[in-house]
Design a protein around this motif. Structure first.
Motif, PDB file in Angstrom:
ATOM      1  N   ALA A  52       0.814  -1.216   0.000  1.00  0.00           N
ATOM      2  CA  ALA A  52       0.000   0.000   0.000  1.00  0.00           C
ATOM      3  C   ALA A  52       0.846   1.264   0.000  1.00  0.00           C
ATOM      4  CB  ALA A  52      -0.920   0.007   1.221  1.00  0.00           C
ATOM      5  N   SER A  53       2.106   1.175   0.408  1.00  0.00           N
ATOM      6  CA  SER A  53       2.920   2.384   0.565  1.00  0.00           C
ATOM      7  C   SER A  53       3.161   3.091  -0.759  1.00  0.00           C
ATOM      8  CB  SER A  53       4.260   2.030   1.229  1.00  0.00           C
ATOM      9  OG  SER A  53       4.978   1.099   0.436  1.00  0.00           O
ATOM     10  N   LEU A  54       3.377   2.339  -1.835  1.00  0.00           N
ATOM     11  CA  LEU A  54       3.619   2.977  -3.136  1.00  0.00           C
ATOM     12  C   LEU A  54       2.388   3.765  -3.606  1.00  0.00           C
ATOM     13  CD1 LEU A  54       5.623   0.155  -4.969  1.00  0.00           C
ATOM     14  CD2 LEU A  54       6.512   2.196  -3.859  1.00  0.00           C
ATOM     15  N   PRO A  55       1.204   3.151  -3.666  1.00  0.00           N
ATOM     16  CA  PRO A  55       0.038   3.950  -4.057  1.00  0.00           C
ATOM     17  C   PRO A  55      -0.320   5.036  -3.053  1.00  0.00           C
ATOM     18  CG  PRO A  55      -0.622   1.719  -3.463  1.00  0.00           C
ATOM     19  CD  PRO A  55       0.863   1.714  -3.553  1.00  0.00           C
ATOM     20  N   PHE A  56       0.023   4.835  -1.777  1.00  0.00           N
ATOM     21  CA  PHE A  56      -0.241   5.899  -0.798  1.00  0.00           C
ATOM     22  C   PHE A  56       0.613   7.129  -1.109  1.00  0.00           C
ATOM     23  CE2 PHE A  56       0.702   7.965   3.340  1.00  0.00           C
ATOM     24  CZ  PHE A  56      -0.576   8.420   3.607  1.00  0.00           C
ATOM     25  N   GLY A  57       1.887   6.893  -1.434  1.00  0.00           N
ATOM     26  CA  GLY A  57       2.739   8.010  -1.832  1.00  0.00           C
ATOM     27  C   GLY A  57       2.216   8.690  -3.078  1.00  0.00           C
ATOM     28  N   SER A  58       1.736   7.902  -4.024  1.00  0.00           N
ATOM     29  CA  SER A  58       1.150   8.474  -5.230  1.00  0.00           C
ATOM     30  C   SER A  58      -0.094   9.290  -4.901  1.00  0.00           C
ATOM     31  CB  SER A  58       0.796   7.359  -6.220  1.00  0.00           C
ATOM     32  OG  SER A  58       1.954   6.665  -6.642  1.00  0.00           O
ATOM     33  N   MET A  59      -0.884   8.801  -3.970  1.00  0.00           N
ATOM     34  CA  MET A  59      -2.116   9.491  -3.600  1.00  0.00           C
ATOM     35  C   MET A  59      -1.815  10.845  -2.960  1.00  0.00           C
ATOM     36  SD  MET A  59      -5.331   8.071  -1.341  1.00  0.00           S
ATOM     37  CE  MET A  59      -4.411   8.046   0.183  1.00  0.00           C
ATOM     38  N   LEU A  60      -0.736  10.922  -2.209  1.00  0.00           N
ATOM     39  CA  LEU A  60      -0.362  12.210  -1.611  1.00  0.00           C
ATOM     40  C   LEU A  60      -0.097  13.256  -2.699  1.00  0.00           C
ATOM     41  CD1 LEU A  60       2.047  11.080   1.268  1.00  0.00           C
ATOM     42  CD2 LEU A  60      -0.347  11.800   1.450  1.00  0.00           C
ATOM     43  N   VAL A  61       0.519  12.828  -3.791  1.00  0.00           N
ATOM     44  CA  VAL A  61       0.776  13.758  -4.892  1.00  0.00           C
ATOM     45  C   VAL A  61      -0.521  14.098  -5.617  1.00  0.00           C
ATOM     46  CG1 VAL A  61       1.931  14.021  -7.128  1.00  0.00           C
ATOM     47  CG2 VAL A  61       3.168  13.040  -5.200  1.00  0.00           C
ATOM     48  N   SER A  62      -1.318  13.084  -5.944  1.00  0.00           N
ATOM     49  CA  SER A  62      -2.570  13.339  -6.654  1.00  0.00           C
ATOM     50  C   SER A  62      -3.514  14.217  -5.848  1.00  0.00           C
ATOM     51  CB  SER A  62      -3.268  12.015  -6.988  1.00  0.00           C
ATOM     52  OG  SER A  62      -2.500  11.250  -7.873  1.00  0.00           O
ATOM     53  N   GLY A  63      -3.534  14.012  -4.535  1.00  0.00           N
ATOM     54  CA  GLY A  63      -4.422  14.786  -3.681  1.00  0.00           C
ATOM     55  C   GLY A  63      -3.998  16.231  -3.516  1.00  0.00           C
ATOM     56  N   THR A  64      -2.783  16.557  -3.927  1.00  0.00           N
ATOM     57  CA  THR A  64      -2.289  17.940  -3.850  1.00  0.00           C
ATOM     58  C   THR A  64      -1.778  18.379  -5.224  1.00  0.00           C
ATOM     59  OG1 THR A  64      -0.091  17.145  -3.169  1.00  0.00           O
ATOM     60  CG2 THR A  64      -1.642  17.724  -1.428  1.00  0.00           C
ATOM     61  N   ALA A 115      15.417   2.580   0.886  1.00  0.00           N
ATOM     62  CA  ALA A 115      14.511   1.572   1.445  1.00  0.00           C
ATOM     63  C   ALA A 115      15.202   0.221   1.576  1.00  0.00           C
ATOM     64  CB  ALA A 115      13.264   1.446   0.579  1.00  0.00           C
ATOM     65  N   GLY A 116      16.125  -0.090   0.672  1.00  0.00           N
ATOM     66  CA  GLY A 116      16.847  -1.351   0.753  1.00  0.00           C
ATOM     67  C   GLY A 116      17.976  -1.354   1.765  1.00  0.00           C
ATOM     68  N   LEU A 117      18.406  -0.172   2.208  1.00  0.00           N
ATOM     69  CA  LEU A 117      19.542  -0.075   3.119  1.00  0.00           C
ATOM     70  C   LEU A 117      19.143  -0.002   4.587  1.00  0.00           C
ATOM     71  CD1 LEU A 117      21.789   2.432   1.119  1.00  0.00           C
ATOM     72  CD2 LEU A 117      22.217  -0.010   1.479  1.00  0.00           C
ATOM     73  N   VAL A 118      17.964   0.566   4.879  1.00  0.00           N
ATOM     74  CA  VAL A 118      17.581   0.767   6.279  1.00  0.00           C
ATOM     75  C   VAL A 118      17.021  -0.525   6.873  1.00  0.00           C
ATOM     76  CG1 VAL A 118      17.179   3.216   5.962  1.00  0.00           C
ATOM     77  CG2 VAL A 118      15.296   1.618   5.590  1.00  0.00           C
ATOM     78  N   ASP A 119      17.108  -0.635   8.197  1.00  0.00           N
ATOM     79  CA  ASP A 119      16.678  -1.854   8.890  1.00  0.00           C
ATOM     80  C   ASP A 119      15.321  -1.713   9.566  1.00  0.00           C
ATOM     81  OD1 ASP A 119      19.040  -3.345   8.324  1.00  0.00           O
ATOM     82  OD2 ASP A 119      20.096  -2.233   9.897  1.00  0.00           O
ATOM     83  N   ASN A 120      14.915  -0.500   9.828  1.00  0.00           N
ATOM     84  CA  ASN A 120      13.660  -0.275  10.532  1.00  0.00           C
ATOM     85  C   ASN A 120      12.500  -0.348   9.557  1.00  0.00           C
ATOM     86  OD1 ASN A 120      11.425   1.707  11.492  1.00  0.00           O
ATOM     87  ND2 ASN A 120      12.597   1.242  13.345  1.00  0.00           N
ATOM     88  N   VAL A 121      11.488  -1.147   9.876  1.00  0.00           N
ATOM     89  CA  VAL A 121      10.390  -1.352   8.940  1.00  0.00           C
ATOM     90  C   VAL A 121       9.624  -0.066   8.666  1.00  0.00           C
ATOM     91  CG1 VAL A 121       8.741  -2.029  10.744  1.00  0.00           C
ATOM     92  CG2 VAL A 121       8.407  -2.819   8.385  1.00  0.00           C
ATOM     93  N   TRP A 122       9.538   0.828   9.671  1.00  0.00           N
ATOM     94  CA  TRP A 122       8.816   2.080   9.459  1.00  0.00           C
ATOM     95  C   TRP A 122       9.576   3.002   8.503  1.00  0.00           C
ATOM     96  CZ3 TRP A 122       3.976   2.058  10.487  1.00  0.00           C
ATOM     97  CH2 TRP A 122       3.478   1.255  11.516  1.00  0.00           C
ATOM     98  N   LEU A 123      10.913   2.955   8.562  1.00  0.00           N
ATOM     99  CA  LEU A 123      11.702   3.722   7.602  1.00  0.00           C
ATOM    100  C   LEU A 123      11.573   3.132   6.198  1.00  0.00           C
ATOM    101  CD1 LEU A 123      14.977   4.524   9.589  1.00  0.00           C
ATOM    102  CD2 LEU A 123      13.139   6.103   8.935  1.00  0.00           C
ATOM    103  N   VAL A 124      11.522   1.805   6.122  1.00  0.00           N
ATOM    104  CA  VAL A 124      11.292   1.163   4.826  1.00  0.00           C
ATOM    105  C   VAL A 124       9.975   1.651   4.235  1.00  0.00           C
ATOM    106  CG1 VAL A 124      10.825  -1.029   3.662  1.00  0.00           C
ATOM    107  CG2 VAL A 124      12.681  -0.871   5.333  1.00  0.00           C
ATOM    108  N   LEU A 125       8.925   1.652   5.050  1.00  0.00           N
ATOM    109  CA  LEU A 125       7.626   2.113   4.570  1.00  0.00           C
ATOM    110  C   LEU A 125       7.666   3.588   4.171  1.00  0.00           C
ATOM    111  CD1 LEU A 125       5.330   0.334   7.191  1.00  0.00           C
ATOM    112  CD2 LEU A 125       5.578  -0.257   4.770  1.00  0.00           C
TER     113      LEU A 125
END
Length: 439
Positions: A264-276, A304-314
């Protein structure tokens, strides 16, 4: 800039009844599509346990996409686009029903998953050019950026809700529930699509043929700024499209609960752009925007491939989705503002290959590289290769960087000859024409 200026431009929604139907039908069906989008690779992972097997979905889908995408573009120029979309929608619903039937077996089989992926790719190849080719007929020339943003926003709403819900449904109700909801989504889409006005071809349209497809390819090759949009997107997706690795990445991060959020993170990022996206209509250097956005996509996937924290990955996956949306808005605007209507279907077929072939090959690259190195290495190394590839292509295609919609001869010619929605669009085609379908 005031906050109100960032809100999406709703002019296409207000001015065209068929655009409203197109948008609504797509919203219904895209929701189901993303349920299957998560369920299919996850089921394949459960049955095989192999990154290569999951990545091979891209290879299975690519051949039918190439063949039927090009042929579908020729069909979209030669027949009623609404009729083509409706029959394709019926076929896609039957494929989803087949996936449901296989999942309900005591021992689900692997080969139907690949067969369904290949058939879906073939039918989408036939349908998508017709969907894309209709938009410039029903939307005013100066509203095409706004229409692209609104269509993407519809896709992203389903893209955020669908994967997130899919993770919960699969965990608590099983794969069969996700497939069943996908089947029902087609029924809702068909009800809306049936109400859309016909979209017949031009009175002098030729039957689909290899020579007609070649004519479209020659036109695309002659337009280096268009060629740049195709190759930039292919490079970005080929090297930095890690979706096949998400089930394995979630395991490595000990965050199986986050699988749906990763999708969901990829379309969520896209939605932030579309919504603004109110700012998009004020941008004229579309080619430069495409290049910068593709570089941002690669950089975000690298981190995203380098960090270890899942929230940073998201977080960085969300950022990559935002960059992809910026690229998508301006690629679509360049296409719709400059391509003649009589070639629109065939060029839409080429566009389909450009934004679909890359992800399909990218799944194979990601899965194959992960089997040779590691899941994390495959993600960050792919991001770096994306940045390098996009940079080299931008240098090799200066017309993409210099494109300006205010001065480009093709954009000026298309603006001067645009038909207002509701008037005769092409030859015998009268009135608004649009259709809804799969994202």
């Amino acid at each position: 800039m005031s906050p109100r200026a960032l809100l999406p431009d709703l002019a296409p929604w207000r001015s065209s009844r068929d655009f409203r139907l197109l948008w609504s039908a797509g919203l219904v069906t895209v929701f189901g599509s993303f349920l299957t989008f998560v369920a299919l690779p996850l089921q394949l992972k459960e049955l095989t346990g192999s990154t290569v097997a999951v990545g091979a979905l891209g290879v299975v889908e690519l051949g039918p996409l190439i063949v039927f995408g090009l042929y579908g573009g020729a069909l979209a120029d030669a027949m009623d686009r609404r009729k083509l979309i409706l029959w394709s929608e019926v076929a896609l619903g039957l494929i989803a029903l087949g996936l449901l039937g296989n999942t309900l077996l005591p021992q689900p089989m692997v080969w139907p998953l690949y067969a369904a992926a290949a058939l879906t790719s073939a039918v989408t190849g036939v349908q998508r050019p017709a969907l894309d080719a209709i938009v410039p007929r029903i939307i005013a020339h100066d509203q095409l950026s706004a229409a692209a943003a609104l269509n993407s926003l519809r896709w992203q709403v389903g893209g955020v809700a669908g994967p997130a819900l899919a993770g919960l449904l699969i965990a608590y109700a099983g794969l069969e529930t996700a497939y069943a909801l996908d089947v029902f989504s087609f029924a809702g889409s068909l009800v809306l699509s049936w109400r859309i006005a016909p979209s017949p071809p031009a009175h002098d349209a030729r039957p689909p043929s290899l020579s007609g497809i070649a004519e479209g390819a020659r036109y695309a090759w002659s337009r280096k700024e268009l060629l740049g949009t195709y190759t930039i997107d292919i490079a970005a997706m080929l090297f930095a499209f890690p979706l096949a690795l998400f089930p394995f990445l979630a395991d490595q991060l000990d965050a199986q609960w986050a699988l749906g959020l990763m999708y969901a993170s990829l379309p969520f990022g896209s939605m932030l752009v579309s919504g603004t996206s109110g700012w998009a209509s004020r941008v004229h250097r579309h080619g430069l925007a495409v290049v910068l956005a593709a570089l941002g996509w690669g950089a975000a996937v690298t981190v995203a491939g380098l960090v270890d924290n899942v929230w940073l990955v998201l977080l960085f996956l969300t950022l990559s989705g935002s960059c992809d949306m910026v690229s998508g808005i301006f690629r679509s605007t360049m296409w719709n503002q400059t391509i003649p209507d009589e070639l629109r279907g065939r060029l839409a077929g080429i566009e389909l290959l450009s934004f679909s072939a890359g992800p399909h090959l990218g799944q194979l690259r990601a899965g194959g590289m992960a089997s040779l190195t590691s899941v994390r290495t495959s993600v960050w190394a792919g991001g770096l290769m994306c940045v390098a590839g996009v940079g080299l292509l931008a240098l090799a295609l200066p017309k993409l960087i210099s494109y300006d919609s205010r001065t480009n001869e093709h954009a000026l010619a298309k603006r001067g000859g645009h038909v207002v929605p509701g008037e005769d669009a092409v030859g015998s085609a009268g009135g608004d024409a649009a259709a809804g379908g799969r994202p």
